[in-house]
Design a protein around this motif. Structure first.
Motif, PDB file in Angstrom:
ATOM      1  N   MET A  50     -26.161 -43.901  -1.006  1.00  0.00           N
ATOM      2  CA  MET A  50     -26.310 -45.152  -1.718  1.00  0.00           C
ATOM      3  C   MET A  50     -27.496 -45.322  -2.273  1.00  0.00           C
ATOM      4  N   ARG A  51     -28.573 -44.850  -1.648  1.00  0.00           N
ATOM      5  CA  ARG A  51     -30.057 -44.771  -2.369  1.00  0.00           C
ATOM      6  C   ARG A  51     -30.026 -44.210  -3.650  1.00  0.00           C
ATOM      7  N   GLY A  52     -29.021 -43.266  -3.927  1.00  0.00           N
ATOM      8  CA  GLY A  52     -29.149 -42.605  -5.196  1.00  0.00           C
ATOM      9  C   GLY A  52     -28.396 -43.777  -6.175  1.00  0.00           C
ATOM     10  N   ARG A  53     -27.370 -44.533  -5.841  1.00  0.00           N
ATOM     11  CA  ARG A  53     -26.755 -45.500  -6.738  1.00  0.00           C
ATOM     12  C   ARG A  53     -27.605 -46.632  -7.185  1.00  0.00           C
ATOM     13  N   MET A  54     -28.954 -46.907  -6.421  1.00  0.00           N
ATOM     14  CA  MET A  54     -29.640 -47.938  -6.710  1.00  0.00           C
ATOM     15  C   MET A  54     -30.685 -47.381  -7.901  1.00  0.00           C
ATOM     16  N   ARG A  55     -30.620 -46.115  -8.284  1.00  0.00           N
ATOM     17  CA  ARG A  55     -31.656 -45.472  -9.219  1.00  0.00           C
ATOM     18  C   ARG A  55     -30.688 -45.506 -10.613  1.00  0.00           C
ATOM     19  N   ASP A  56     -31.202 -45.756 -11.656  1.00  0.00           N
ATOM     20  CA  ASP A  56     -30.891 -45.706 -13.021  1.00  0.00           C
ATOM     21  C   ASP A  56     -30.741 -44.434 -13.510  1.00  0.00           C
ATOM     22  N   ALA A  57     -30.135 -43.612 -12.983  1.00  0.00           N
ATOM     23  CA  ALA A  57     -30.108 -42.077 -13.444  1.00  0.00           C
ATOM     24  C   ALA A  57     -28.773 -41.680 -13.307  1.00  0.00           C
ATOM     25  N   GLU A  58     -28.285 -40.480 -13.915  1.00  0.00           N
ATOM     26  CA  GLU A  58     -27.104 -39.935 -13.978  1.00  0.00           C
ATOM     27  C   GLU A  58     -27.264 -38.966 -12.599  1.00  0.00           C
ATOM     28  N   SER A  59     -25.898 -39.079 -11.902  1.00  0.00           N
ATOM     29  CA  SER A  59     -25.564 -38.507 -10.632  1.00  0.00           C
ATOM     30  C   SER A  59     -24.375 -38.314 -10.523  1.00  0.00           C
ATOM     31  N   TYR A  60     -23.705 -37.740  -9.256  1.00  0.00           N
ATOM     32  CA  TYR A  60     -22.322 -37.744  -9.205  1.00  0.00           C
ATOM     33  C   TYR A  60     -21.702 -39.028  -8.911  1.00  0.00           C
ATOM     34  N   ALA A  61     -22.641 -39.974  -8.504  1.00  0.00           N
ATOM     35  CA  ALA A  61     -22.070 -41.437  -8.050  1.00  0.00           C
ATOM     36  C   ALA A  61     -22.713 -42.349  -9.239  1.00  0.00           C
ATOM     37  N   GLU A  62     -21.863 -43.290  -9.875  1.00  0.00           N
ATOM     38  CA  GLU A  62     -22.357 -43.953 -10.668  1.00  0.00           C
ATOM     39  C   GLU A  62     -23.457 -44.921 -10.472  1.00  0.00           C
ATOM     40  N   PRO A  63     -24.616 -45.201 -11.273  1.00  0.00           N
ATOM     41  CA  PRO A  63     -25.799 -46.193 -10.586  1.00  0.00           C
ATOM     42  C   PRO A  63     -24.987 -47.576 -10.746  1.00  0.00           C
ATOM     43  N   GLY A  67     -27.826 -56.992 -10.485  1.00  0.00           N
ATOM     44  CA  GLY A  67     -27.282 -58.359 -10.794  1.00  0.00           C
ATOM     45  C   GLY A  67     -25.780 -58.319 -10.389  1.00  0.00           C
ATOM     46  N   GLU A  68     -25.324 -57.134 -10.183  1.00  0.00           N
ATOM     47  CA  GLU A  68     -24.066 -56.887  -9.749  1.00  0.00           C
ATOM     48  C   GLU A  68     -23.777 -56.501  -8.079  1.00  0.00           C
ATOM     49  N   PRO A  69     -22.516 -56.992  -7.897  1.00  0.00           N
ATOM     50  CA  PRO A  69     -22.192 -56.520  -6.345  1.00  0.00           C
ATOM     51  C   PRO A  69     -22.200 -55.126  -6.226  1.00  0.00           C
ATOM     52  N   MET A  70     -22.795 -54.558  -5.092  1.00  0.00           N
ATOM     53  CA  MET A  70     -22.891 -53.016  -4.665  1.00  0.00           C
ATOM     54  C   MET A  70     -21.328 -52.827  -4.187  1.00  0.00           C
ATOM     55  N   LYS A  71     -21.256 -51.306  -4.050  1.00  0.00           N
ATOM     56  CA  LYS A  71     -19.993 -50.919  -3.565  1.00  0.00           C
ATOM     57  C   LYS A  71     -20.282 -50.220  -2.302  1.00  0.00           C
ATOM     58  N   ALA A  72     -19.094 -50.226  -1.374  1.00  0.00           N
ATOM     59  CA  ALA A  72     -19.171 -49.679  -0.037  1.00  0.00           C
ATOM     60  C   ALA A  72     -17.805 -49.191   0.387  1.00  0.00           C
ATOM     61  N   GLY A  73     -17.824 -48.355   1.397  1.00  0.00           N
ATOM     62  CA  GLY A  73     -16.767 -47.912   1.930  1.00  0.00           C
ATOM     63  C   GLY A  73     -16.433 -49.271   3.054  1.00  0.00           C
ATOM     64  N   VAL A  74     -15.170 -49.779   3.122  1.00  0.00           N
ATOM     65  CA  VAL A  74     -14.852 -50.888   3.742  1.00  0.00           C
ATOM     66  C   VAL A  74     -13.457 -50.513   4.525  1.00  0.00           C
ATOM     67  N   VAL A  75     -13.542 -51.207   5.833  1.00  0.00           N
ATOM     68  CA  VAL A  75     -12.284 -51.365   6.523  1.00  0.00           C
ATOM     69  C   VAL A  75     -11.929 -52.657   6.634  1.00  0.00           C
ATOM     70  N   GLY A  76     -10.877 -53.145   6.331  1.00  0.00           N
ATOM     71  CA  GLY A  76     -10.689 -54.559   6.285  1.00  0.00           C
ATOM     72  C   GLY A  76      -9.079 -54.826   6.459  1.00  0.00           C
ATOM     73  N   GLU A  77      -8.670 -56.196   6.606  1.00  0.00           N
ATOM     74  CA  GLU A  77      -7.154 -56.759   6.784  1.00  0.00           C
ATOM     75  C   GLU A  77      -6.791 -57.164   5.490  1.00  0.00           C
ATOM     76  N   VAL A  78      -5.624 -57.018   5.205  1.00  0.00           N
ATOM     77  CA  VAL A  78      -5.019 -57.632   4.066  1.00  0.00           C
ATOM     78  C   VAL A  78      -4.732 -59.019   4.367  1.00  0.00           C
ATOM     79  N   LEU A  79      -5.281 -59.905   3.423  1.00  0.00           N
ATOM     80  CA  LEU A  79      -5.131 -61.414   3.567  1.00  0.00           C
ATOM     81  C   LEU A  79      -3.915 -61.753   2.774  1.00  0.00           C
TER      82      LEU A  79
END
Ligand SMILES: NC(=O)c1ccc[n+]([C@@H]2O[C@H](COP(=O)([O-])OP(=O)(O)OC[C@H]3O[C@@H](n4cnc5c(N)ncnc54)[C@H](OP(=O)(O)O)[C@@H]3O)[C@@H](O)[C@H]2O)c1
Length: 346
Positions: A50-63, A67-79
């Motif tokens: 995720m440190r790489g996604r905080m950078r404004d640089a091309e990488s295998y993961a999109e920056p 001002g936008e919510p960040m993404k993460a792996g999540v486990v959750g319950e369907v509501l």
């Protein structure tokens, strides 16, 4: 109006990330559209990439966008579900948001079977880090019985699985980690043959040489930097280096110029190969099936380092760079009471 909270990227870090880079906002809870599902986050993952996604640089993961919510792996319950594949109460995993609730397309979610183990493991040993360890070790490291396998960040989510899988393959396993508590866990509970606390050695090269008297046949590199420099001279002929991560460099503002050691590769004919877990998307299930079998047979152990409370998610992330975690670093966002009795974590 139902509300939920999200963590957004407030600013891009220069060097070490800090709390200033994160912003906690309360927003209207989203409604699922056609084919979509509303998920309540139970566990959120924080990961070094995720440190790489905080950078404004091309990488295998999109920056991430400021001002936008960040993404993460999540486990959750369907509501709520507007998709045939899921119904309320199902446990799912996917790449959602750093958020207490999020909406996802049904095809972005995978069902988690609570009977396979605690649902949190879908973000750790039975999720992305476990699959990384499994394929990085087997496909690139390719250890054979009697090999010496060294893994760095060995007490972390990926490293702790790599070392145990290498042991199950009949290798002699050596880990590096940043505290005596971690090295004790590796040798006393996970069956590593030796472990080096790299923060306490006067000479890391000597310490690694002493821990690897027959040299190194496989190096699973999670860290880079001085640890890798210390392992390099120990590489045996035709050894394999799986370059998984370089966390010691993720906060560097410039890439440091280290000792130039490529001549070692000519002498030893060693093979060095980087990889991404996404390369193994088609073989994900195969790894999970093997890993869950090892867990059920009590041959593979894991730990989770759980920070409680959504508001503490940035602390959990920043802790990765301080080595605060033993095993997989997670954030518990909500309670869940349906976990099975299959547990060998601590
Ligand atoms: N290639 C891929 O597809 C892929 C997929 C997943 C992960 N990865 C990489 O694999 C590595 C491990 O990931 P993980 O999720 O399992 O994290 P982790 O090992 O659970 O946590 C990170 C650990 O890195 C160590 N560390 C932090 N800063 C360090 C430094 N400056 N020097 C040496 N060690 C440092 C700390 O342990 P100590 O206390 O031992 O220092 C910390 O606990 C990361 O580099 C990650 O980016 C790659």
């Amino acid at each position: 109006m139902a509300e939920t909270r999200q963590w957004r990227l407030e600013s891009r870090p220069v060097g070490e990330p800090t709390h200033e880079n994160f912003d906690l906002v309360t927003v209207e809870r989203p409604e699922p559209g056609p084919g979509e599902v509303l998920v309540k986050t139970v566990y959120q993952s924080v990961d070094p990439y995720m440190r790489g996604r905080m950078r404004d640089a091309e990488s295998y993961a999109e920056p991430w966008a400021v001002g936008e919510p960040m993404k993460a792996g999540v486990v959750g319950e369907v509501l709520e579900s507007n998709a045939d594949e899921f119904e309320p109460g199902d446990v799912v995993t996917g790449e959602l948001l750093w958020a207490e609730h999020a909406v996802a397309d049904a095809d972005e979610l995978r069902t988690v079977d609570p009977d396979l183990g605690p649902i949190s493991t879908a973000l750790g040993v039975l999720g992305m880090p476990g699959v990384t360890a499994y394929w990085g070790l087997h496909d690139i490291g390719d250890p054979t019985p009697g090999d010496t396998v060294v893994v760095s960040a060995a007490a972390g989510a990926v490293g702790s699985v790599v070392g145990q899988l290498a042991r199950l393959n009949g290798a002699r396993v050596v880990g590096t980690a940043g505290s005596d508590e971690k090295t004790a866990w590796l040798t006393d509970e996970l069956g590593f043959d030796a472990a080096v606390n790299y923060t306490e050695t006067d000479d890391l090269g000597d310490a690694m040489a002493a821990a690897c008297p027959d040299g190194v046949d496989v190096y699973f590199d999670n860290v880079g930097g001085p640890i890798t420099d210390a392992v390099w001279p120990l590489l045996n002929d035709h050894s394999r280096v799986a370059v998984c991560g370089q966390i010691s460099l993720y906060n560097a503002t410039e890439v440091p110029t280290g000792p130039r050691k490529l001549a070692t590769l000519i002498e030893t004919r060693a093979r060095v190969e980087g990889f991404l877990v996404s390369d193994y998307e088609d073989r994900w299930g195969e790894a999970l099936e093997r890993l869950s079998r090892f867990i059920r047979a009590d041959e593979l152990h894991y730990r989770e380092h759980v920070v409680d409370g959504f508001e503490n998610a940035p602390d959990a992330f920043l802790g990765l760079f301080e080595g605060e975690n033993i095993g997989k670093q997670l954030v518990r966002v909500a309670d869940y009471d349906g976990d099975s009795s299959v547990q060998n974590g601590s």
